[in-house]
Design a protein around this motif. Structure first.
Motif, mmCIF file in Angstrom:
data_model
loop_
_atom_site.group_PDB
_atom_site.id
_atom_site.type_symbol
_atom_site.label_atom_id
_atom_site.label_comp_id
_atom_site.label_asym_id
_atom_site.label_seq_id
_atom_site.Cartn_x
_atom_site.Cartn_y
_atom_site.Cartn_z
ATOM 1 N N ARG A 63 -19.455 -54.114 -46.568
ATOM 2 C CA ARG A 63 -18.133 -53.584 -46.924
ATOM 3 C C ARG A 63 -17.130 -54.733 -46.837
ATOM 4 O O ARG A 63 -17.434 -55.836 -46.364
ATOM 5 N N ASP A 64 -15.914 -54.470 -47.280
ATOM 6 C CA ASP A 64 -14.850 -55.465 -47.168
ATOM 7 C C ASP A 64 -14.390 -55.560 -45.716
ATOM 8 O O ASP A 64 -14.383 -54.571 -44.971
ATOM 9 N N GLY A 65 -13.985 -56.766 -45.314
ATOM 10 C CA GLY A 65 -13.480 -56.942 -43.957
ATOM 11 C C GLY A 65 -13.342 -58.402 -43.596
ATOM 12 O O GLY A 65 -13.460 -59.297 -44.447
ATOM 13 N N ARG B 204 -26.615 -59.492 -32.132
ATOM 14 C CA ARG B 204 -25.354 -59.537 -32.874
ATOM 15 C C ARG B 204 -24.969 -60.981 -33.157
ATOM 16 O O ARG B 204 -24.961 -61.830 -32.266
ATOM 17 N N ILE B 205 -24.628 -61.222 -34.415
ATOM 18 C CA ILE B 205 -24.194 -62.549 -34.826
ATOM 19 C C ILE B 205 -22.713 -62.559 -35.160
ATOM 20 O O ILE B 205 -21.996 -63.493 -34.831
ATOM 21 N N MET B 206 -22.225 -61.520 -35.786
ATOM 22 C CA MET B 206 -20.801 -61.434 -36.116
ATOM 23 C C MET B 206 -20.415 -59.972 -36.294
ATOM 24 O O MET B 206 -21.269 -59.066 -36.185
ATOM 25 N N GLN B 207 -19.125 -59.765 -36.560
ATOM 26 C CA GLN B 207 -18.604 -58.423 -36.823
ATOM 27 C C GLN B 207 -17.812 -58.438 -38.121
ATOM 28 O O GLN B 207 -17.174 -59.440 -38.462
ATOM 29 N N LEU B 208 -17.833 -57.310 -38.788
ATOM 30 C CA LEU B 208 -16.959 -57.094 -39.941
ATOM 31 C C LEU B 208 -15.862 -56.135 -39.515
ATOM 32 O O LEU B 208 -16.123 -54.965 -39.220
ATOM 33 N N ALA C 46 -6.526 -59.320 -21.725
ATOM 34 C CA ALA C 46 -6.800 -58.473 -22.890
ATOM 35 C C ALA C 46 -6.862 -59.342 -24.138
ATOM 36 O O ALA C 46 -6.429 -60.501 -24.143
ATOM 37 N N GLU C 47 -7.381 -58.758 -25.208
ATOM 38 C CA GLU C 47 -7.460 -59.433 -26.503
ATOM 39 C C GLU C 47 -7.350 -58.391 -27.606
ATOM 40 O O GLU C 47 -7.661 -57.214 -27.411
ATOM 41 N N VAL C 48 -6.912 -58.863 -28.759
ATOM 42 C CA VAL C 48 -6.804 -57.998 -29.921
ATOM 43 C C VAL C 48 -8.173 -57.915 -30.591
ATOM 44 O O VAL C 48 -8.802 -58.951 -30.867
ATOM 45 N N MET C 49 -8.643 -56.717 -30.835
ATOM 46 C CA MET C 49 -9.934 -56.498 -31.475
ATOM 47 C C MET C 49 -9.764 -55.435 -32.560
ATOM 48 O O MET C 49 -8.709 -54.824 -32.696
ATOM 49 N N ALA C 50 -10.819 -55.268 -33.344
ATOM 50 C CA ALA C 50 -10.775 -54.294 -34.436
ATOM 51 C C ALA C 50 -11.197 -52.925 -33.919
ATOM 52 O O ALA C 50 -12.183 -52.799 -33.191
ATOM 53 N N MET C 51 -10.448 -51.925 -34.309
ATOM 54 C CA MET C 51 -10.791 -50.566 -33.911
ATOM 55 C C MET C 51 -12.032 -50.070 -34.657
ATOM 56 O O MET C 51 -12.863 -49.359 -34.110
ATOM 57 N N ASP C 52 -12.149 -50.426 -35.927
ATOM 58 C CA ASP C 52 -13.263 -49.973 -36.767
ATOM 59 C C ASP C 52 -14.060 -51.197 -37.196
ATOM 60 O O ASP C 52 -13.922 -51.695 -38.325
ATOM 61 N N ALA C 53 -14.895 -51.738 -36.308
ATOM 62 C CA ALA C 53 -15.665 -52.950 -36.584
ATOM 63 C C ALA C 53 -17.135 -52.603 -36.742
ATOM 64 O O ALA C 53 -17.658 -51.720 -36.052
ATOM 65 N N ASN D 135 -13.102 -65.527 -39.087
ATOM 66 C CA ASN D 135 -11.889 -64.807 -39.505
ATOM 67 C C ASN D 135 -11.627 -64.928 -41.015
ATOM 68 O O ASN D 135 -10.487 -64.775 -41.461
ATOM 69 N N GLU D 136 -12.674 -65.169 -41.762
ATOM 70 C CA GLU D 136 -12.533 -65.232 -43.224
ATOM 71 C C GLU D 136 -12.660 -63.825 -43.806
ATOM 72 O O GLU D 136 -13.503 -63.032 -43.399
ATOM 73 N N MET D 137 -11.808 -63.540 -44.778
ATOM 74 C CA MET D 137 -11.860 -62.263 -45.462
ATOM 75 C C MET D 137 -13.014 -62.273 -46.462
ATOM 76 O O MET D 137 -13.117 -63.171 -47.303
ATOM 77 N N VAL D 138 -13.919 -61.298 -46.374
ATOM 78 C CA VAL D 138 -15.074 -61.228 -47.264
ATOM 79 C C VAL D 138 -15.052 -59.885 -47.993
ATOM 80 O O VAL D 138 -14.461 -58.913 -47.517
ATOM 81 N N ALA D 139 -15.719 -59.870 -49.141
ATOM 82 C CA ALA D 139 -15.836 -58.642 -49.929
ATOM 83 C C ALA D 139 -17.246 -58.087 -49.807
ATOM 84 O O ALA D 139 -18.173 -58.781 -49.374
ATOM 85 N N LYS D 140 -17.400 -56.866 -50.187
ATOM 86 C CA LYS D 140 -18.706 -56.230 -50.130
ATOM 87 C C LYS D 140 -19.704 -56.975 -51.006
ATOM 88 O O LYS D 140 -19.426 -57.268 -52.166
ATOM 89 N N GLY D 141 -20.868 -57.308 -50.454
ATOM 90 C CA GLY D 141 -21.902 -58.024 -51.185
ATOM 91 C C GLY D 141 -21.870 -59.520 -50.984
ATOM 92 O O GLY D 141 -22.812 -60.219 -51.397
ATOM 93 N N ASN D 142 -20.829 -60.077 -50.396
ATOM 94 C CA ASN D 142 -20.774 -61.516 -50.144
ATOM 95 C C ASN D 142 -21.840 -61.917 -49.128
ATOM 96 O O ASN D 142 -22.117 -61.195 -48.165
ATOM 97 N N LEU D 143 -22.421 -63.096 -49.338
ATOM 98 C CA LEU D 143 -23.456 -63.606 -48.437
ATOM 99 C C LEU D 143 -22.801 -64.079 -47.135
ATOM 100 O O LEU D 143 -21.841 -64.876 -47.167
ATOM 101 N N LEU D 144 -23.342 -63.606 -46.016
ATOM 102 C CA LEU D 144 -22.783 -63.949 -44.711
ATOM 103 C C LEU D 144 -23.567 -65.070 -44.036
ATOM 104 O O LEU D 144 -22.990 -66.091 -43.642
ATOM 105 N N PHE D 145 -24.843 -64.901 -43.858
ATOM 106 C CA PHE D 145 -25.666 -65.931 -43.234
ATOM 107 C C PHE D 145 -27.100 -65.749 -43.701
ATOM 108 O O PHE D 145 -27.468 -64.704 -44.273
#
Length: 448
Positions: free
Chosen positions: A315-317, A337-341, A207-214, A233-243
């Motif tokens: 969104r933030d995450g 899929r490239i990543m999850q928030l 098993a692994e720990v995952m986000a319930m609301d991703a 695993n970096e904390m980002v805010a809404k509007g931040n550039l991801l890739f």
């Protein structure tokens, strides 16, 4: 007699060797007692010889192959032997009725006077540990001579050893047998009852720990990943550039589309000016106008795609993904899929339950997660979702995907941690719990 206790002359020694050889030649206990009762007549000259076994009674009588159980003599002998046995134990060797330490029972003296001579010689036969095997009784008119006494002493040792070897290991009394075998039998009797004991059905799975609301962050269009602007695993805010995706192809297409729009506008303008005095040019106005609009639509599509090459957080995450170097320069398709928030405040657990280990589980079942980094501090959770279709797990094992929600231990459930989940099913018997998988494998192998 010599000083060593051996009688003078070779006759007793020859008789001893002969009788010992016959005793060693016996292959069964019946043959041995027959030899004791009959072959010793030449050395002792008895009227009759009797062989008794401890706890069993009479075994052999000289001159008889098999004693008759209902004869008057044997009836008397069975009544007299307990008394004789007690007297022989107290005083082995030569024995006469008048010298007995205990008075005989009623009728024993009369039977002695009728069937037996003056006395008997009782020779005990014992094991090496001293326990009693039996008695060899010789009815004699007179006590044995010193030579006969020496012979009987040596024969007693030989007969005792041969008897012990042929009889085997003695049967223990009920108490030692109970202490050694009784407990085993009791355990065997209690084993079926133990198999009926109720136990909780459990199973272990990775098993692994995952986000319930991703939220899945996917590629907006076909292209090549140019750069990743966040770390795992970096904390980002809404509007931040991801890739960002590579824009060379789109910018080339944009330049071509702009040129195409300019050409289409020029052709439309030229045809408009000629339409005043040229009917053919006037007829081409509708076609050129549609072509110009088509080129503008193509230009708008390229501009729209070019505006989407930079992906920002909605969104933030926490940005959850693998190694950024694995994505740089990698071609992707639309929707990949490239990543999850993920929301770090709502962690859950993802379990890959192998099909071979599957048990009956319902939503709300208890679940405990033993993290690799904290094996002694399990996290409690409840099952919230079960899948009905098996898929390949990261270990390439056909598994069911199960999801669970944590209780009050969210502060230790960091997203991405792995471990082993223990899932609790319903109550079953111990026998079902132990033999469920062997029986399933047997049925799979045999087809029954």
């Amino acid at each position: 007699m010599t000083s060593s206790g051996t009688p003078s002359g070779l006759a007793p020694l020859d008789q001893l060797l002969t009788l010992e050889a016959k005793a060693r030649a016996a292959s069964t206990l019946t043959e041995l007692v027959f030899s004791i009762a009959n072959d010793s007549f030449a050395a002792l000259g008895f009227r009759q010889a009797l062989v008794f076994a401890s706890g069993k009674g009479l075994l052999a009588i000289s001159g008889l192959v098999r004693p008759e159980e209902d004869s008057p003599y044997l009836v008397w002998l069975r009544r007299a032997w307990p008394w004789l046995h007690e007297c022989a134990q107290a005083q082995p060797g030569w024995f006469e009725p008048g010298l007995a330490p205990q008075s005989p029972p009623s009728g024993v003296t009369e039977g002695w006077e009728e069937w037996w001579p003056r006395g008997l010689y009782a020779l005990p036969l014992r094991r090496r540990d001293g326990s009693e095997l039996g008695w060899a009784c010789f009815l004699l008119e007179a006590p044995p001579t010193p030579a006969q006494g020496w012979l009987l002493a040596r024969l007693g040792e030989t007969w005792s050893y041969c008897w012990e070897m042929l009889a085997g290991k003695p049967r223990a009394s009920w108490r030692p047998r109970w202490l050694t075998h009784g407990r085993k039998r009791l355990a065997l009797l209690l084993l079926p009852l133990a198999l009926l004991l109720p136990v909780r059905q459990t199973v272990l799975a990775p098993a692994e720990v995952m986000a319930m609301d991703a939220e899945v962050v996917a590629a907006p269009l076909d292209g090549v990943v140019k750069s990743i602007h966040v770390r795992p695993n970096e904390m980002v805010a809404k509007g931040n550039l991801l890739f960002s995706l590579d824009d060379i192809t789109l910018r080339n297409r944009l330049e071509v589309a702009q040129k195409s729009v300019a050409v289409a506008d020029a052709e439309l303008q030229a045809a408009t000016q000629k339409a005043f005095d040229n009917l053919q040019s006037k007829a081409e106005l509708a076609l050129l106008n549609g072509r110009a609009q088509e080129k503008r639509a193509e230009l708008s599509a390229v501009q729209t795609q070019l505006a989407r090459i930079d992906v920002t957080a909605s969104r933030d995450g926490v940005a959850v993904f693998g190694d950024p170097d694995d994505w740089l320069g990698r071609p992707v398709v639309t929707g990949e899929r490239i990543m999850q928030l993920a929301d770090p405040g709502k962690p859950g657990v993802l379990v890959h339950l192998p099909v071979a280990d599957a048990i009956t589980l319902e939503p709300g079942a208890e679940l405990r997660l033993f993290l690799t980094v904290q094996p002694l501090s399990p996290l409690s959770a409840r099952l919230t979702e079960t899948s009905y279709q098996a898929t390949l797990s990261p270990d390439n094992v056909a598994s069911y995907r199960l999801r669970g929600a944590f209780g009050n231990a969210q502060e230790r459930a960091r997203i991405g941690l792995r471990g082993t989940a223990k899932l609790y099913g319903g109550w079953v018997t111990l026998g079902y719990y132990l033999f469920r998988r062997p029986v399933a494998a047997l049925r799979e192998w045999s087809g029954l």
